[in-house]
Motif scaffolding. Structure first.
Motif, PDB file in Angstrom:
ATOM      1  N   ALA A  71      41.769 -39.588 -52.363  1.00 51.08           N
ATOM      2  CA  ALA A  71      42.875 -40.572 -52.288  1.00 51.08           C
ATOM      3  C   ALA A  71      42.579 -41.440 -51.158  1.00 51.08           C
ATOM      4  CB  ALA A  71      44.092 -39.697 -52.285  1.00 51.08           C
ATOM      5  N   TYR A  72      42.918 -42.760 -51.245  1.00 51.99           N
ATOM      6  CA  TYR A  72      42.774 -43.919 -50.415  1.00 51.99           C
ATOM      7  C   TYR A  72      43.394 -44.978 -50.750  1.00 51.99           C
ATOM      8  CZ  TYR A  72      39.267 -45.803 -53.579  1.00 51.99           C
ATOM      9  OH  TYR A  72      38.737 -46.314 -54.799  1.00 51.99           O
ATOM     10  N   PRO A  84      48.244 -50.157 -54.198  1.00 50.87           N
ATOM     11  CA  PRO A  84      47.209 -50.378 -53.452  1.00 50.87           C
ATOM     12  C   PRO A  84      46.422 -48.998 -53.155  1.00 50.87           C
ATOM     13  CG  PRO A  84      49.056 -50.382 -52.050  1.00 50.87           C
ATOM     14  CD  PRO A  84      49.578 -50.520 -53.295  1.00 50.87           C
ATOM     15  N   TYR A  85      47.115 -48.046 -53.490  1.00 49.63           N
ATOM     16  CA  TYR A  85      46.646 -46.637 -53.305  1.00 49.63           C
ATOM     17  C   TYR A  85      45.903 -45.997 -54.468  1.00 49.63           C
ATOM     18  CZ  TYR A  85      49.190 -47.024 -48.966  1.00 49.63           C
ATOM     19  OH  TYR A  85      49.915 -47.870 -47.738  1.00 49.63           O
ATOM     20  N   ILE A  86      44.773 -45.361 -54.298  1.00 49.89           N
ATOM     21  CA  ILE A  86      43.761 -44.812 -55.584  1.00 49.89           C
ATOM     22  C   ILE A  86      43.837 -43.443 -55.320  1.00 49.89           C
ATOM     23  CG2 ILE A  86      41.773 -45.011 -56.466  1.00 49.89           C
ATOM     24  CD1 ILE A  86      41.922 -47.999 -55.655  1.00 49.89           C
ATOM     25  N   LEU A  87      43.675 -42.688 -56.337  1.00 52.45           N
ATOM     26  CA  LEU A  87      43.177 -41.545 -56.630  1.00 52.45           C
ATOM     27  C   LEU A  87      41.929 -41.526 -57.381  1.00 52.45           C
ATOM     28  CD1 LEU A  87      42.991 -38.409 -56.015  1.00 52.45           C
ATOM     29  CD2 LEU A  87      43.959 -37.964 -58.178  1.00 52.45           C
ATOM     30  N   ALA A  88      40.743 -41.360 -56.931  1.00 49.21           N
ATOM     31  CA  ALA A  88      39.384 -41.706 -57.585  1.00 49.21           C
ATOM     32  C   ALA A  88      39.016 -40.242 -58.021  1.00 49.21           C
ATOM     33  CB  ALA A  88      38.450 -42.398 -56.914  1.00 49.21           C
ATOM     34  N   THR A  89      38.724 -39.695 -59.161  1.00 53.90           N
ATOM     35  CA  THR A  89      38.167 -38.407 -59.379  1.00 53.90           C
ATOM     36  C   THR A  89      36.818 -38.765 -60.214  1.00 53.90           C
ATOM     37  OG1 THR A  89      39.019 -38.760 -61.655  1.00 53.90           O
ATOM     38  CG2 THR A  89      40.366 -37.588 -59.877  1.00 53.90           C
ATOM     39  N   TYR A  90      35.904 -37.699 -59.608  1.00 49.55           N
ATOM     40  CA  TYR A  90      34.462 -37.743 -60.301  1.00 49.55           C
ATOM     41  C   TYR A  90      34.133 -36.367 -60.764  1.00 49.55           C
ATOM     42  CZ  TYR A  90      29.577 -36.960 -59.871  1.00 49.55           C
ATOM     43  OH  TYR A  90      28.409 -36.578 -60.020  1.00 49.55           O
ATOM     44  N   ILE A  91      33.921 -36.390 -61.954  1.00 49.88           N
ATOM     45  CA  ILE A  91      33.460 -35.079 -62.723  1.00 49.88           C
ATOM     46  C   ILE A  91      31.900 -35.574 -63.344  1.00 49.88           C
ATOM     47  CG2 ILE A  91      34.021 -33.681 -64.557  1.00 49.88           C
ATOM     48  CD1 ILE A  91      36.894 -34.566 -64.086  1.00 49.88           C
ATOM     49  N   GLY A  93      29.471 -37.154 -62.964  1.00 49.14           N
ATOM     50  CA  GLY A  93      29.078 -38.688 -63.106  1.00 49.14           C
ATOM     51  C   GLY A  93      29.928 -39.623 -63.715  1.00 49.14           C
ATOM     52  N   ASP A  94      31.191 -39.167 -64.175  1.00 47.22           N
ATOM     53  CA  ASP A  94      32.199 -39.911 -64.495  1.00 47.22           C
ATOM     54  C   ASP A  94      33.227 -40.166 -63.546  1.00 47.22           C
ATOM     55  OD1 ASP A  94      30.822 -40.180 -66.877  1.00 47.22           O
ATOM     56  OD2 ASP A  94      31.887 -38.533 -67.988  1.00 47.22           O
ATOM     57  N   VAL A  95      33.561 -41.589 -63.361  1.00 49.61           N
ATOM     58  CA  VAL A  95      34.615 -41.702 -62.290  1.00 49.61           C
ATOM     59  C   VAL A  95      35.873 -42.449 -62.943  1.00 49.61           C
ATOM     60  CG1 VAL A  95      35.271 -43.009 -60.060  1.00 49.61           C
ATOM     61  CG2 VAL A  95      33.078 -41.946 -60.390  1.00 49.61           C
ATOM     62  N   THR A  96      37.007 -41.740 -62.574  1.00 45.86           N
ATOM     63  CA  THR A  96      38.477 -42.378 -62.940  1.00 45.86           C
ATOM     64  C   THR A  96      39.165 -42.699 -61.528  1.00 45.86           C
ATOM     65  OG1 THR A  96      38.357 -41.136 -65.196  1.00 45.86           O
ATOM     66  CG2 THR A  96      40.413 -42.146 -64.487  1.00 45.86           C
ATOM     67  N   ARG A  97      39.685 -43.901 -62.021  1.00 48.66           N
ATOM     68  CA  ARG A  97      40.770 -44.372 -60.613  1.00 48.66           C
ATOM     69  C   ARG A  97      42.035 -44.641 -61.239  1.00 48.66           C
ATOM     70  NH1 ARG A  97      35.664 -46.636 -60.084  1.00 48.66           N
ATOM     71  NH2 ARG A  97      34.647 -46.022 -58.228  1.00 48.66           N
ATOM     72  N   TYR A  98      42.928 -43.688 -60.682  1.00 45.55           N
ATOM     73  CA  TYR A  98      44.321 -43.729 -60.843  1.00 45.55           C
ATOM     74  C   TYR A  98      45.000 -44.516 -59.718  1.00 45.55           C
ATOM     75  CZ  TYR A  98      43.370 -39.853 -63.964  1.00 45.55           C
ATOM     76  OH  TYR A  98      42.738 -39.160 -64.962  1.00 45.55           O
ATOM     77  N   GLY A 104      51.390 -41.036 -50.512  1.00 45.75           N
ATOM     78  CA  GLY A 104      51.694 -39.515 -50.944  1.00 45.75           C
ATOM     79  C   GLY A 104      51.833 -39.232 -52.249  1.00 45.75           C
ATOM     80  N   ASP A 105      51.768 -40.193 -53.309  1.00 44.68           N
ATOM     81  CA  ASP A 105      51.733 -39.834 -54.658  1.00 44.68           C
ATOM     82  C   ASP A 105      50.324 -39.826 -55.090  1.00 44.68           C
ATOM     83  OD1 ASP A 105      54.370 -39.912 -55.340  1.00 44.68           O
ATOM     84  OD2 ASP A 105      54.133 -42.076 -55.667  1.00 44.68           O
ATOM     85  N   ALA A 106      49.461 -40.390 -54.519  1.00 43.14           N
ATOM     86  CA  ALA A 106      47.833 -40.222 -54.865  1.00 43.14           C
ATOM     87  C   ALA A 106      47.365 -38.964 -54.157  1.00 43.14           C
ATOM     88  CB  ALA A 106      47.143 -41.739 -54.000  1.00 43.14           C
ATOM     89  N   ALA A 107      47.737 -38.655 -52.961  1.00 44.91           N
ATOM     90  CA  ALA A 107      47.496 -37.511 -52.541  1.00 44.91           C
ATOM     91  C   ALA A 107      48.124 -36.349 -53.212  1.00 44.91           C
ATOM     92  CB  ALA A 107      47.825 -37.215 -50.930  1.00 44.91           C
ATOM     93  N   ARG A 108      49.119 -36.131 -53.516  1.00 39.46           N
ATOM     94  CA  ARG A 108      49.794 -35.151 -54.257  1.00 39.46           C
ATOM     95  C   ARG A 108      48.733 -34.989 -55.642  1.00 39.46           C
ATOM     96  NH1 ARG A 108      53.008 -31.377 -54.945  1.00 39.46           N
ATOM     97  NH2 ARG A 108      54.165 -30.947 -56.958  1.00 39.46           N
ATOM     98  N   ALA A 109      48.610 -36.083 -56.175  1.00 42.99           N
ATOM     99  CA  ALA A 109      47.845 -36.112 -57.490  1.00 42.99           C
ATOM    100  C   ALA A 109      46.652 -35.429 -57.149  1.00 42.99           C
ATOM    101  CB  ALA A 109      47.663 -37.538 -58.085  1.00 42.99           C
ATOM    102  N   GLY A 110      45.865 -35.738 -56.075  1.00 41.44           N
ATOM    103  CA  GLY A 110      44.580 -34.921 -55.675  1.00 41.44           C
ATOM    104  C   GLY A 110      44.828 -33.579 -55.340  1.00 41.44           C
ATOM    105  N   ARG A 111      45.769 -33.298 -54.781  1.00 42.67           N
ATOM    106  CA  ARG A 111      46.029 -31.767 -54.712  1.00 42.67           C
ATOM    107  C   ARG A 111      46.271 -30.990 -56.096  1.00 42.67           C
ATOM    108  NH1 ARG A 111      48.445 -34.058 -49.996  1.00 42.67           N
ATOM    109  NH2 ARG A 111      50.452 -33.989 -50.917  1.00 42.67           N
TER     110      ARG A 111
END
Length: 122
Positions: A71-72, A84-91, A93-98, A104-111
């Motif tokens: 989350a950044y 402006p805040y993003i949660l980038a997920t890597y699985i 080789g694949d990356v998705t950016r929410y 706080g919403d990006a960090a909660r999504a990450g948790r």
């Protein structure tokens, strides 16, 4: 529909009500979690909050070393956005950016992503 004041306890429900687009496009091409962290750092505002996530032992679908999330805040020199805040997920080789309006919403999504879907919710 989720009632007002109710906090979603799974990743997809949280993203559905807080992200700009709950189903953003996935991009492929990264080869490792380390490469994901390095490339994502190039686009982050390193003076803003920054939080890394790895799948927890309770996550039946993802494993550390094959998946991670960050989350950044986007780099301030990037074009202005309402999210402006993003949660980038890597699985694997694949990356998705929410995109989110609040860190706080990006960090909660990450948790929630790290923990995985609660039993019975899938």
């Amino acid at each position: 529909m989720i009632a007002q004041g109710v906090t979603p306890r799974d990743f997809l429900a949280h993203v559905e009500i807080t992200a700009a687009d709950p189903t953003p496009a996935m991009q492929s091409g990264l080869y490792s979690v380390g490469q994901f962290f390095a490339v994502t750092g190039l686009y982050a505002d390193l003076d803003a909050p920054f939080e890394k996530f790895e799948p927890s032992p309770s996550n039946d679908w993802l494993s550390p070393g094959y998946a991670a999330a960050i989350a950044y805040r986007t780099d301030p020199s990037a074009p202005t956005t309402d999210h402006p805040y993003i949660l980038a997920t890597y699985i694997e080789g694949d990356v998705t950016r929410y995109r989110f309006t609040r860190f706080g919403d990006a960090a909660r999504a990450g948790r929630l992503w790290a923990v995985g879907t609660p039993a019975g919710a899938a």
